[in-house]
Structures are given as C-alpha cells and as structure tokens.
Design an enzyme around this catalytic site. Structure first.
Site, PDB file in Angstrom:
ATOM      1  N   TYR A  99      14.884  -4.855  -7.984  1.00  0.00           N
ATOM      2  CA  TYR A  99      14.622  -3.521  -7.432  1.00  0.00           C
ATOM      3  C   TYR A  99      15.073  -2.513  -8.488  1.00  0.00           C
ATOM      4  O   TYR A  99      16.124  -1.901  -8.384  1.00  0.00           O
ATOM      5  CB  TYR A  99      15.397  -3.352  -6.128  1.00  0.00           C
ATOM      6  CG  TYR A  99      14.921  -2.212  -5.247  1.00  0.00           C
ATOM      7  CD1 TYR A  99      13.728  -2.306  -4.540  1.00  0.00           C
ATOM      8  CD2 TYR A  99      15.675  -1.044  -5.107  1.00  0.00           C
ATOM      9  CE1 TYR A  99      13.301  -1.267  -3.710  1.00  0.00           C
ATOM     10  CE2 TYR A  99      15.253  -0.009  -4.285  1.00  0.00           C
ATOM     11  CZ  TYR A  99      14.067  -0.140  -3.598  1.00  0.00           C
ATOM     12  OH  TYR A  99      13.651   0.892  -2.776  1.00  0.00           O
ATOM     13  N   TYR A 131      17.169   1.364   1.495  1.00  0.00           N
ATOM     14  CA  TYR A 131      17.230  -0.078   1.240  1.00  0.00           C
ATOM     15  C   TYR A 131      18.600  -0.438   0.680  1.00  0.00           C
ATOM     16  O   TYR A 131      19.181   0.313  -0.105  1.00  0.00           O
ATOM     17  CB  TYR A 131      16.098  -0.471   0.272  1.00  0.00           C
ATOM     18  CG  TYR A 131      15.988  -1.950   0.013  1.00  0.00           C
ATOM     19  CD1 TYR A 131      15.969  -2.858   1.065  1.00  0.00           C
ATOM     20  CD2 TYR A 131      15.905  -2.441  -1.293  1.00  0.00           C
ATOM     21  CE1 TYR A 131      15.882  -4.213   0.829  1.00  0.00           C
ATOM     22  CE2 TYR A 131      15.809  -3.804  -1.540  1.00  0.00           C
ATOM     23  CZ  TYR A 131      15.805  -4.689  -0.468  1.00  0.00           C
ATOM     24  OH  TYR A 131      15.720  -6.034  -0.711  1.00  0.00           O
TER      25      TYR A 131
HETATM   26  P1  NAI Z   1       4.200   2.154   2.208  1.00  0.00           P
HETATM   27  O1  NAI Z   1       3.334   1.838   1.051  1.00  0.00           O
HETATM   28  O2  NAI Z   1       3.623   1.972   3.583  1.00  0.00           O
HETATM   29  O3  NAI Z   1       4.750   3.644   2.152  1.00  0.00           O
HETATM   30  C1  NAI Z   1       5.026   4.355   0.991  1.00  0.00           C
HETATM   31  C2  NAI Z   1       4.148   5.580   1.025  1.00  0.00           C
HETATM   32  O4  NAI Z   1       4.583   6.539   0.071  1.00  0.00           O
HETATM   33  C3  NAI Z   1       2.683   5.278   0.705  1.00  0.00           C
HETATM   34  O5  NAI Z   1       1.889   5.697   1.794  1.00  0.00           O
HETATM   35  C4  NAI Z   1       2.419   6.128  -0.528  1.00  0.00           C
HETATM   36  O6  NAI Z   1       1.100   6.637  -0.535  1.00  0.00           O
HETATM   37  C5  NAI Z   1       3.438   7.234  -0.336  1.00  0.00           C
HETATM   38  N1  NAI Z   1       3.766   8.021  -1.533  1.00  0.00           N
HETATM   39  C6  NAI Z   1       4.124   7.577  -2.756  1.00  0.00           C
HETATM   40  N2  NAI Z   1       4.351   8.618  -3.574  1.00  0.00           N
HETATM   41  C7  NAI Z   1       4.150   9.747  -2.850  1.00  0.00           C
HETATM   42  C8  NAI Z   1       4.212  11.131  -3.136  1.00  0.00           C
HETATM   43  N3  NAI Z   1       4.538  11.580  -4.355  1.00  0.00           N
HETATM   44  N4  NAI Z   1       3.926  12.019  -2.164  1.00  0.00           N
HETATM   45  C9  NAI Z   1       3.585  11.584  -0.928  1.00  0.00           C
HETATM   46  N5  NAI Z   1       3.506  10.286  -0.587  1.00  0.00           N
HETATM   47  C10 NAI Z   1       3.778   9.368  -1.543  1.00  0.00           C
HETATM   48  O7  NAI Z   1       5.491   1.252   2.017  1.00  0.00           O
HETATM   49  P2  NAI Z   1       6.849   1.082   2.832  1.00  0.00           P
HETATM   50  O8  NAI Z   1       7.494  -0.098   2.232  1.00  0.00           O
HETATM   51  O9  NAI Z   1       6.617   1.091   4.285  1.00  0.00           O
HETATM   52  O10 NAI Z   1       7.705   2.357   2.413  1.00  0.00           O
HETATM   53  C11 NAI Z   1       8.177   3.349   3.297  1.00  0.00           C
HETATM   54  C12 NAI Z   1       9.652   3.594   3.064  1.00  0.00           C
HETATM   55  O11 NAI Z   1      10.379   2.430   3.464  1.00  0.00           O
HETATM   56  C13 NAI Z   1      10.021   3.837   1.601  1.00  0.00           C
HETATM   57  O12 NAI Z   1      11.031   4.829   1.538  1.00  0.00           O
HETATM   58  C14 NAI Z   1      10.588   2.497   1.181  1.00  0.00           C
HETATM   59  O13 NAI Z   1      11.458   2.599   0.083  1.00  0.00           O
HETATM   60  C15 NAI Z   1      11.316   2.126   2.453  1.00  0.00           C
HETATM   61  N6  NAI Z   1      11.737   0.716   2.550  1.00  0.00           N
HETATM   62  C16 NAI Z   1      10.818  -0.291   2.416  1.00  0.00           C
HETATM   63  C17 NAI Z   1      11.223  -1.607   2.482  1.00  0.00           C
HETATM   64  C18 NAI Z   1      10.227  -2.720   2.336  1.00  0.00           C
HETATM   65  O14 NAI Z   1      10.621  -3.875   2.148  1.00  0.00           O
HETATM   66  N7  NAI Z   1       8.939  -2.455   2.443  1.00  0.00           N
HETATM   67  C19 NAI Z   1      12.643  -1.974   2.697  1.00  0.00           C
HETATM   68  C20 NAI Z   1      13.514  -0.844   2.889  1.00  0.00           C
HETATM   69  C21 NAI Z   1      13.069   0.456   2.785  1.00  0.00           C
END
Ligand code: NAI
EC number: 1.3.1.9
Length: 286
Positions: A182, A172
């Site tokens: 953030y 991000y």
């Molecule tokens: P999401 O909630 O779909 O995915 C995050 C996942 O990480 C969840 O499934 C959660 O259960 C898992 N998780 C957390 N701690 C964990 C651990 N210790 N071991 C294994 N799994 C774990 O949310 P999102 O937003 O799709 O996130 C996916 C990636 O995208 C992340 O790296 C996030 O930082 C990145 N991202 C998200 C943005 C947004 O606006 N949603 C923008 C830019 C990047």
C-alpha cells in the site's frame, strides 16, 4: 422530511460509496452523488441503461433512486486551480462546474442544504511503488486526492449542512501499521485523514454541530483496490487471520455508515470505527 446525503466517490456499483448510498437510501435518505469527471460518462450511461438495476435493489424491493449525479474532481477547489491541459482535456471539457466550490454551489442552488456528507474517494498514482521509491509529486498527489479532498469538501459543504448532521470518510489500517504493497504515500494519506478526522470533528462540532467520523474498512475488491494489485491476497489474508472468518461485505460498511450518520450515534465524533471482521485487533494469528 428525510435526510439528504451527498456521497463523493461513486462511479460504479462495486465500491464502498455505492454500498453506503444504498444503506442511506434504505434508511430513507435522499441520495446525491459526486462522480469523478473521467468516470462520469460511463457511470451515467450505465445507470440510464439499467446496468445497475439489480444492485440498486433495496431490502423493501424498491430501487435506490440517485436524485442527482454531480461531476466532481476533488483535487481542485475552484476553477483557478485547474491547469490548462485538464481544462482542455476532452473528458473534462464535456462537463462543467466540477471543482469542489462549484459543486457545493450547485447543490446549494438545487437543494439548499444537506444533512450528510460522505467522502469515499482516494487516488495515489504511485500506489504500487514502495514509499522508498515514491516521488514527491506522487506522494503529494496522494495526499491531495485522498486527504485534502476531504478537508476541502467539508470546508465548502459545512455552511450548507444542517446542524445535527454528520460526515464520514473511509480509511485503511495501513495508516497505523505497515502494510507492504500500500505504497505511493497512500499510507501517509490515510494517516493524515485519520488525524484530520479528530481536528475536523472538533472544528465542525463547534462551528456547525456536525459530527465527523471515519470508518477503517477491511479489504474489498473495488475498482480502486484492484488497481493496487494485491487486493485478492489481502482478502485471503483477512479471511485466514481475522477473528471473524467470513467474507466482509461492502454492505457491512454501508450499514455502519448509516448508523454513524444517524441520531443513534449522536455522541460519536472524531472516531475511527473499524469494520474489518476484527483484523485490526490481531498481533499475530496462529
Ligand atoms: P472505488 O473505486 O469504488 O472508489 C474510489 C472512487 O474515487 C472512484 O469512484 C473514483 O472515481 C473516485 N476518485 C478518484 N479520484 C477522484 C477525484 N480526484 N475526485 C473525485 N473522485 C475521485 O473504491 P473503494 O475501494 O470503494 O474506495 C472508497 C474509499 O474506501 C477510499 O477512500 C478507499 O481508500 C477506502 N478503502 C478501501 C478499501 C478497499 O479494500 N477497497 C479498504 C479501506 C478503505
């Protein structure tokens, strides 16, 4: 045979991990996912009960098949690292072999090798706190869950990745530009992830002919993002200020991921690829 992908960080059908899984499945890949242990039960139950069937639909009308769901907690590398209170926690005690090393051993036993590794996970317990109010513990936890988790996954998976394979993570823009809200060291964690992308690209390229890239994605109302609290504002900000004034879909990140791990991107490694309607290119918007 088609390529085999392991996607870490899928626990519902709203996030980037799910969209990436779908894009890879549509391109013919076999899909394995790693699901955070505390979220495993509800994810598997929902899958089994057909709650995701609508969003499992691929462009050809078939349903994405998730061949296997592995419980995973990417903040632990091996059983020795797991504290007693976690071991005895009901949600964790109900599953086994969920440290990084054990998950990779299980995948190796089940399938032998993979071609694609996707890291789509992050966690920062103090994300809602400004950096000036973040504790050492919160900061280090953010780095452990959001940055080192990738180093560890690639470190352990590399020996069973077929040469020519590829890996991606999600980052991000808060790593490079100040984004108030953030917090908790999450901006620092993304900066580490991006720097590591370059170093890991070199090392994994030389060691295993594996490419390593990261996608800097625009705001998406995922479960993780909603926990930060300001995601609706960020989506609105992007809509108003980005060169492309349209909603940015998770599928657009999925499609870019599918390109980056395919042979179409065979000379791209160590890169940050922006999938954000161009917002990162703006200074000020009028
Ligand atoms: P999401 O909630 O779909 O995915 C995050 C996942 O990480 C969840 O499934 C959660 O259960 C898992 N998780 C957390 N701690 C964990 C651990 N210790 N071991 C294994 N799994 C774990 O949310 P999102 O937003 O799709 O996130 C996916 C990636 O995208 C992340 O790296 C996030 O930082 C990145 N991202 C998200 C943005 C947004 O606006 N949603 C923008 C830019 C990047």
């Amino acid at each position: 045979r088609g390529k085999r992908a392991f996607i870490a960080g899928v626990a519902d059908d709203n996030g980037y991990g799910w969209a990436i899984a779908k894009a890879l499945a549509a391109a013919g890949a076999e899909i394995l996912v790693g699901t955070w242990v505390p979220a495993l039960n509800i994810f598997e139950t929902s899958l089994r009960r057909g709650k995701f069937d609508e969003s499992r639909k691929l462009p050809d009308g078939s349903l994405m098949d998730i061949v296997k769901v592995y419980p995973l907690d990417a903040v632990y590398d091996s059983p020795d690292d797991v504290p007693e209170d976690v071991k005895s926690n009901k949600r964790y005690a109900g599953s086994s072999n969920w440290t990084v090393k054990e998950v990779v051993e299980s995948v190796k036993n089940d399938f032998g090798s993979i071609d694609i590794l996707v890291h789509s996970l992050a966690n920062g317990p103090e994300v809602t706190k400004p950096l000036l109010e973040t504790s050492r513990r919160g900061y280090l936890t953010a780095i452990s869950a959001s940055s080192y988790s990738y180093v560890s996954l690639l470190q352990h998976f590399l020996p069973i990745m077929n040469p020519g394979g590829a890996s991606i993570s999600l980052t991000y823009i808060a790593s490079e530009r100040a984004i108030p809200g953030y917090g908790g060291g999450m901006s620092s964690a993304k900066a580490a992830l991006e720097s590591d992308t370059r170093v890991l690209a070199f090392e994994a390229g030389r060691k295993g002919k594996i490419r390593v890239n990261t996608i800097s994605a625009g705001p998406l109302g995922s479960r993780a993002a909603k926990a930060i609290g300001f995601i609706e504002k960020m989506i609105e900000y992007s809509y108003v200020n980005a060169p492309l004034q349209k909603e940015q879909l998770a599928d657009e990140v999925g499609n870019t991921a599918a390109f980056l791990v395919s042979s179409l991107a065979s000379a791209i490694t160590g890169s940050i690829v922006y999938v954000d309607n161009g917002l990162n290119t703006m200074g000020i918007a009028i």
